[in-house]
Scaffold this motif. Structure first.
Motif, PDB file in Angstrom:
ATOM      1  N   ILE A   1       0.817  -1.200  -0.048  1.00  0.00           N
ATOM      2  CA  ILE A   1       0.031   0.043  -0.169  1.00  0.00           C
ATOM      3  C   ILE A   1       0.871   1.175   0.074  1.00  0.00           C
ATOM      4  N   ILE A   2       1.926   1.245   0.835  1.00  0.00           N
ATOM      5  CA  ILE A   2       2.700   2.526   0.891  1.00  0.00           C
ATOM      6  C   ILE A   2       3.496   2.666  -0.532  1.00  0.00           C
ATOM      7  N   VAL A   3       4.210   1.606  -1.073  1.00  0.00           N
ATOM      8  CA  VAL A   3       4.769   1.578  -2.321  1.00  0.00           C
ATOM      9  C   VAL A   3       4.065   2.128  -3.382  1.00  0.00           C
ATOM     10  N   TYR A   4       2.514   1.506  -3.305  1.00  0.00           N
ATOM     11  CA  TYR A   4       1.653   1.954  -4.458  1.00  0.00           C
ATOM     12  C   TYR A   4       1.242   3.383  -4.227  1.00  0.00           C
ATOM     13  N   LEU A   5       1.176   3.894  -3.068  1.00  0.00           N
ATOM     14  CA  LEU A   5       0.623   5.165  -2.598  1.00  0.00           C
ATOM     15  C   LEU A   5       1.851   6.167  -3.129  1.00  0.00           C
ATOM     16  N   CYS A   6       2.968   5.779  -2.883  1.00  0.00           N
ATOM     17  CA  CYS A   6       4.079   6.811  -3.200  1.00  0.00           C
ATOM     18  C   CYS A   6       4.187   6.901  -4.644  1.00  0.00           C
ATOM     19  N   ALA A   7       3.938   5.886  -5.601  1.00  0.00           N
ATOM     20  CA  ALA A   7       3.888   5.929  -7.140  1.00  0.00           C
ATOM     21  C   ALA A   7       2.992   6.753  -7.683  1.00  0.00           C
TER      22      ALA A   7
ATOM     23  N   SER B   1       0.673  11.252  -9.842  1.00  0.00           N
ATOM     24  CA  SER B   1      -0.282  12.485  -9.820  1.00  0.00           C
ATOM     25  C   SER B   1       0.320  13.939  -9.962  1.00  0.00           C
ATOM     26  N   ALA B   2       1.498  14.067  -9.058  1.00  0.00           N
ATOM     27  CA  ALA B   2       2.038  15.289  -9.133  1.00  0.00           C
ATOM     28  C   ALA B   2       2.546  15.894 -10.382  1.00  0.00           C
ATOM     29  N   THR B   3       3.198  14.866 -11.133  1.00  0.00           N
ATOM     30  CA  THR B   3       3.725  15.182 -12.620  1.00  0.00           C
ATOM     31  C   THR B   3       2.608  15.498 -13.310  1.00  0.00           C
ATOM     32  N   ILE B   4       1.604  14.775 -13.381  1.00  0.00           N
ATOM     33  CA  ILE B   4       0.323  15.071 -14.206  1.00  0.00           C
ATOM     34  C   ILE B   4      -0.274  16.342 -13.989  1.00  0.00           C
ATOM     35  N   ALA B   5      -0.568  16.541 -12.528  1.00  0.00           N
ATOM     36  CA  ALA B   5      -0.963  17.827 -12.090  1.00  0.00           C
ATOM     37  C   ALA B   5       0.035  19.378 -12.523  1.00  0.00           C
ATOM     38  N   ILE B   6       1.310  19.140 -12.499  1.00  0.00           N
ATOM     39  CA  ILE B   6       2.108  20.067 -12.793  1.00  0.00           C
ATOM     40  C   ILE B   6       1.862  20.250 -14.361  1.00  0.00           C
ATOM     41  N   THR B   7       2.026  19.255 -15.098  1.00  0.00           N
ATOM     42  CA  THR B   7       1.864  19.326 -16.294  1.00  0.00           C
ATOM     43  C   THR B   7       0.537  20.273 -17.126  1.00  0.00           C
TER      44      THR B   7
END
Length: 306
Positions: A27-33, A38-44
């Motif tokens: 869960i932690i690994v998938y959450l980090c991914a 999401s951050a990359t898509i949001a910035i773009t």
């Protein structure tokens, strides 16, 4: 049987805890991914929406933006949005700094992995790590107080120039290129060296005709990563390049880059104004170039021979 029951319960409890721990880890690994994606898509999306407003909302011509040499967006009568001088300045300092840093970085990597004894790497590696840890403002300040007067005295001009910018940037990207190139040379299997020596090749012949061609995709990746950092650098370049809005014609001419104009003008514009939106368009262009560098790195990585 009664004695085996507590041991069985402990085993089941341990297995249950292990399963729970594995689930939590996933869960932690998938959450980090998910957060990174999401951050990359949001910035773009954000930068794209802001950067395109100048073309769709304010009616700025994309052709004028990319090809015109005239820049005066604050003119109320006839604003001019030509970003070609800044695009040229960005590419010029990036490629010129890579021309300096690439031979030095790859040469240093070859020295540490193939030539120097163990103590040589122990000395050179901390020096490289020290260069990585120096803030960019320190590079800029040293360039402003030492390099700019040196260029002015020995080469002419004001000292604030493409030459000063490329020298500062080459020093800044040198650790990146050297570190990745060192890892690339170290990862080559020893049977390449042993086979070359067995055929009678000298050490230099082995390096030049066997090791460098084998590691070439990784070495090119190191150079591209260094160029990507140089293309997005702002503060250090801003302090030594001159920040003029004219097209440079020689290495001794003052110039400006996309990043320096954004940092200089963003605080003096009104949010949502055409001048502010055109600066966001420059930021979008920087993002597109970052994606281009990443695609180039992925292409080079796919061509690795080893």
């Amino acid at each position: 049987m009664e004695k085996l029951a507590p041991a069985k319960d402990r085993l089941l409890k341990s297995e249950k805890n292990w399963m729970n721990g594995e689930v939590r880890g996933k869960i932690i690994v998938y959450l980090c991914a998910i957060i990174m994606i999401s951050a990359t898509i949001a910035i773009t999306i954000f930068l794209g929406s802001k950067g395109l407003q100048s073309f769709f909302k304010n009616g700025v011509s994309l052709i004028e933006f990319l090809t015109s040499k005239l820049w005066n967006p604050s003119d109320q009568a006839k604003p001019l949005y030509g970003a070609l001088p800044f695009i040229t300045g960005s590419f010029a300092v990036t490629f010129l700094s890579a021309l300096i840093a690439a031979p030095l970085g790859i040469g240093g990597a070859i020295f540490m992995t193939e030539i120097a004894p163990s103590w040589g790497r122990k000395i050179l590696q901390p020096v490289i790590e020290l260069l990585v840890g120096i803030p960019s403002v320190v590079y800029g300040f040293i360039g402003l107080t030492v390099l700019v007067p040196f260029v002015r005295t020995h080469f002419g001009g004001l000292g604030f120039s493409l030459l000063s910018g490329m020298i500062v940037l080459s020093i800044m990207i040198l650790p990146t290129i050297t570190t990745i190139a060192t890892d690339a040379m170290s990862s080559l299997p020893n049977n390449l060296r042993e086979g070359s020596f067995a055929l009678g090749a000298t050490r230099w012949q082995t390096i030049r005709k066997v090791l460098i061609p084998a590691a070439l995709p990784n070495l090119l990746t190191a150079i591209v990563l260094g160029m990507a950092r140089a293309f997005g650098e702002a503060l250090a370049v801003q302090m030594v390049i001159g920040n003029v809005k004219d097209m440079p014609h020689s290495l001794l001419d003052a110039s400006a880059t996309l990043t320096t104009i954004i940092t200089l003008d963003m605080g003096e514009t009104t949010f949502g104004s055409p001048e502010n939106n055109i600066l966001w368009s420059m930021g979008l262009l920087l993002l597109i170039m970052s994606f281009a560098f990443i695609l180039l790195i992925r292409y080079l990585s796919s061509r690795r021979k080893i």
